[in-house]
Each structure stands twice: as structure tokens, then as C-alpha cells.
Design an enzyme around this catalytic site. Sequence first.
Site, PDB file in Angstrom:
ATOM      1  N   ASP A 261      54.291 -17.159   1.118  1.00 31.74           N
ATOM      2  CA  ASP A 261      54.229 -16.491   2.404  1.00 31.74           C
ATOM      3  C   ASP A 261      54.192 -17.574   3.480  1.00 31.74           C
ATOM      4  OD1 ASP A 261      54.061 -14.541   4.347  1.00 31.74           O
ATOM      5  OD2 ASP A 261      52.537 -13.384   3.301  1.00 31.74           O
ATOM      6  N   GLU A 461      47.582  -1.209  14.707  1.00 33.40           N
ATOM      7  CA  GLU A 461      47.461  -1.547  13.289  1.00 33.40           C
ATOM      8  C   GLU A 461      48.718  -2.298  12.859  1.00 33.40           C
ATOM      9  OE1 GLU A 461      47.512   1.673  10.489  1.00 33.40           O
ATOM     10  OE2 GLU A 461      49.049   2.785  11.576  1.00 33.40           O
TER      11      GLU A 461
END
Length: 703
Positions: A261, A461
Site C-alpha cells: 500500500d 466517512e
Amino acid sequence: MNKTFIIVVAIGLLLTACKQNDTLNAQRQAEALVAQMTIEQKAALMVHSSSPIEELSIPGYNWWNEALHGVARNGKATVFPMPIAMAASFDEPLIETVFTAVSDEARVKNRQAIESGKVEQYQGLTFWTPNINIFRDPRWGRGMETYGEDPYLTGVLGCAVVRGLQGPLDAKVLKAHACAKHFAVHSGPEYSRHQFNAEASERDLRETYLPAFKDLVTKAKVQEVMIAYNRFRGKPCGASDYLINTVLRGEWKYDGIVLSDCGAIWDFYNGHQYSNDAEHAVAEAVHTGTDLNCGDAYRHIPDAVKEGLLDEADVDRSVVRLLTARIRLGELAHDVEPWNHLGDDIVESPEHRALSLKMAEETMVLLQNHHGILPLKGDERIALVGPNADNQEMQWGNYNGIPSQTVTLADAMRQRKTDLLTVKACSHVDPSDCLAAETLLEALKDVELVVFAGGITPELEGEEMNVTLPGFKGGDRTSIELPDVQRQVLKTLHEAGKKVILVNFSGSATGLEPETETCDAILQAWYPGQEGGTAVCNILYGDVSPSGKLPVTFYRNTEQLPDFEDYSMKGRTYRYFSDTPLFAFGHGLSYTTFEYGQAMIKGHRLVVPVTNTGKRDATETVQLYVRNMGDVEGPKKSLRGFQRVSIAAGETAEVTFLLDDETFLSWSEEKQDMLPAAGNWQLLYGGSSDKLSSIDYVRPSVR
């Protein structure tokens, strides 16, 4: 032996051999190139923004591209509903069709970039999707990127995404890469992901966190796997020999690319304090088998080799994998291009917009419908109220493209009712940006029914972000309840005698317990893509009967949730939750009713009769769950099959489920793995995980 059978087998073997030869030839070409490189050149190919090596005719390439629900971050593209919404469709074939359309648009955009003379970030063919982490806790902000809380559902739908993106694996040139992420035990918190250590028992690991990854690797042949930011059992995932070598490359025989990542290798020593410095971090990551670094930490590879921390053979192994992939994608030989027949006009074409609409319609979950208030009759005096009524960017979700046209709920409803009254009433969370109750009711004095478009947005979110508001922290939620400012508006409307339909837009489960009292109907609309407004409107007015089912449990409130940072599955998801949820996994109402008859076991199949007992044709998602009666520590039930079935009013359909080894996978304490188990089982079937009929089944021992 039948001649046709022999011919079919021969063709199959020939195609397999051709595929193997293509890969082998590409690997040999890659090995020849690597043999001519310096260590600096090799290292330059192992970062996501790979430098060109002109003397070897290797162009630069940027591995980083996104296609979570449409080609992302590269201008115009068709924007489909978020993955959590698509999961609510339980429609595996349609999801594969969606991602075939996505990869078509991706190939066009890649060709356009090549023709322009330079391929930048977000223009390549290596897509870092799907996110198949288990949505174990509704507070996690990135849960909207996933396919829900169930390992089986996630695996099935994730494989559909991979097939759609990658195209035929026996093609001379692969269409694209998909990437299974984030390997392997990762689902928040966002605010501590660069330091967090996830602990999970071997049972939870094998029963919940790994199955979808295994499916994508072994069944769909996903070409890339991305390791997670966090540590697992004390080690950064990119340095976990157990995850990468014992499980992924060992047990599952994975031979594709493992990548980090973005910035995850820096986290080895900056965040996790696991490695002493950059050289030690990259040495451990490369040696363990992380081939590609999203970031630039791998520029330290030459120093790590010189210091004796890393064997250059480990570097060669990774670079060969990377170049083999680029050759198989046709990225090093653009004259061999089988996708040029896809025209520019395919991007956000009418056909793809229609596909986005169909997908959005299937995602809508009707949670509640008191007294059959829906569908609307069309002659009601209606007002559209709420902060998401006319919010285009909310519909796009995150990791998104930018459509040239977006239909909001306000747009769609105005087409139905030219005299539609619209009132914002309140913001998402800020009480200072709301109408006073008296002012609101005065504006609505001539209205009998209110459609309240509420919920939250991807600005509140999502992936790690700098947001600290009541109920939100760094992209996650600290409370799953509907924000209080909206809750108060709904209470005011109810007490004033208005009929209220709540359309809840969110990427996750919302605590709506009070709203089941203040609202007559509740429709969960997720983040529905560019055609979302039309889809919601078509459901509200009955042009389409709702068919979506919840891919996550809707808990009553935050108090029903365990500690967010506890990765044990105890008390989590429908499989281990011991309390009563507000709306169960698999729940979703229709504008008709369905009755389940007594199922029958016929050989290795379960046959379930389902009758449409209402007055309109509709689609039902028939669900099969199993329970191992001898496993007292195991899940209460586990999904093992589902089928969407269209049934005409008054008609009965027979739905058949194959009972194979995978149906009866259960935890083996002796083998420390999931294996087909003999003994007494319950087969549970129905239209929701909390409304099931059952039939006993004894699975014999296999000798």
C-alpha cells in the site's frame, strides 16, 4: 470415448498450453532484460512510478491506477454505485458485466494516453481494486469500498470483479490487472493504521479474513495482491513471511505480483518502529516477497544490497515478475493491441449509463414500509427535504471518476412533479445550519408527505482524512447513529403528523432505531453512482420493485458493537452476533411477498420452492446458510449460496443449490484450517438471515 469430448479436452489443453507458453515466453524475455540491468535500474522498476530504461527500450510506467466502481481519477468516466451498494444486489453476473464495461473504458483511456505520448498516473492498466477486506465493524470509514461482512459473498462478488477487469486469461494480451487488497487482516481504524497491530486467532484468520483472498487467487487468478498498512501479529504485513510465503505463495501457489500500500514500507520504521531504518525496511520487504513499492522507499534497495542486508537475487525475482506482467499486458509492445476496436465514444456511453442505472436500482434496500406507503401513488402533496436531496458528489462515493452528467434525487423527482417543493431543512451534522422547527413546518404546511434525503457523505466517512466532528474521527465513525440534527428534523415532522419516507444515503450501516418510529418507510440508497437519483425515484414510484438485500448487519445502536480495535469476530456480524439487530444481514423488502415451501434434498442438491404470493412480478434473492451442529464454538450460521430469481405474481420457482465440499467447510482444530466436515448439519434457507426455514442433513465421512 465420445469424439466430441476428446476434441473439447484437446482444445482445452491447447488453450492452457498457449497461455502457459505466453507467460513462459514473457518470463524469459523479462529474465533476459534483467540480466542486462544494474542494481539501480532494477530498483527504479520496483516503485509504482517506474523510470524508463532507454538503452533497453523499457518505457516508464506508473502502476498506480484505480477502478473501484468505474475508472477513477482520470476525468470523464461512468460512475457506478459503490461496492457496498453493488454487494446489496447479490447479482454476481451483473457485477461482472459492470466491470467488463469499466475495463472497456480503461482500455480506451489507456490508448488515448499512449497516443498523447505519455502515460501518467491513473492511465495505466494495473487497477488496485477490488477491496475485499471484511467489513467487520460499521465504524470503519472504508467499509463502503468492500462487499460487506460475509466472507462467502465477498469472495463470489470479488471474483466477478476480477473476471470483468482482467478479461480472458488465455488472451495473447491481458486486458488489465485487478488487485486483491488489503492483505490480509485490515478493516480500521483509519486513524491508527500506520501504527496498528491487528491480532486475530488462526480460526478467525482462516474462517473470516482469508477466504475471499483465497477465492480471488485460486479461482479468479487475480494478478496482483496488495499488502495492508497495519502489522499482523507484530509484523508489518509486507514483511509477514507467514502471510506472503506460507499462505499466499505456498498454500495457494500464487505467482503474481505482491505490492505495498502507498507509503507502507516507510511505515516499517516511521510508524511501526519495526525496522531500524529505510535500508533494513526495504531489505525485509523485498526478501519476504513484496515486489512493488507504492512510494519511493525502494530507492534504498541499492544501498541495502551494498550493505549486505539484501541479496540481489531477491531483487531479480521481483523485477522479473514485474516485467513479465508488463509484457503480458502488451505494455512493452503497443503494436500488439487487441483492444483498439473499442472506440472513444464507449466512455460514459448511453449503454454504460443504462448499466449504471440498472445496477443502482438493484442496490436499493427497502428496510421498512409501514402500511404499504410505498410505492407512491403519484398524486400526493410531496416535499423533498434533507441535505442529500441534491448532492451530486455524495452519489459519486470515493475513488471515483467525474461523470459529465449526474442525476440527483431532486432532479429525478422534479421530472415527475414539476410543482415539487424542496427544502434543505438541515445540514448533515451542523445544528447551526438548520431551519428552526417553526420555519420548517410553515414551509411544509400544505404538504402531507415528506421524502427526507438524509444520511452522511464520503466527506465524513472514508479513507484516512482530517475530519473531527461529533460522531466522526479521521474517516471512521465513533457513532453509527443518524446525526442528531437529522434525527431531530425527522422527529419534528413525525410529531407534526407528516408521513415521512427516509432515503438514507451512506456507505455503511446506520443506527436507525428511533427512525423506525418516526418514519413510515426507510430506503437504504448507499452512494448510488451517477444515475442514483433516477434509481431511487423509480423505486419510490414503483416503476421498479426493490430487490436489494443488506450485505451488512444494521445494528440498533453503537452500544451493540464490540471494541473497534478488537479483531476477534466474537459478537461481530450476523455470524457471531448474539443480540437482535435492527435489520439483519440479507434483509430487504419487496413490493410483493414471497412464501418459502419445504425444501427437499435430491442427491447432492437442495431444492427450494419459492412462491410469489403478491400481485406484481418481482425478484427475490434466495439465500442458503449452513450450521455445523458439532461445532459449538463456530458461527451461528454461514452463507453458502444465493440466487436472484425473478418470479411472476402467483407463480412458484424451484431454486437449486449444489451441496459440494465448499458448502460444508468448517474449522478443523486439528488441521488448523477450513476443511469439509462430516456429521450433522442444518441447511437454512429463506429471504433473510433472520427468517429461515431449516432441514437437517448428515454429511457422511469421506474415506
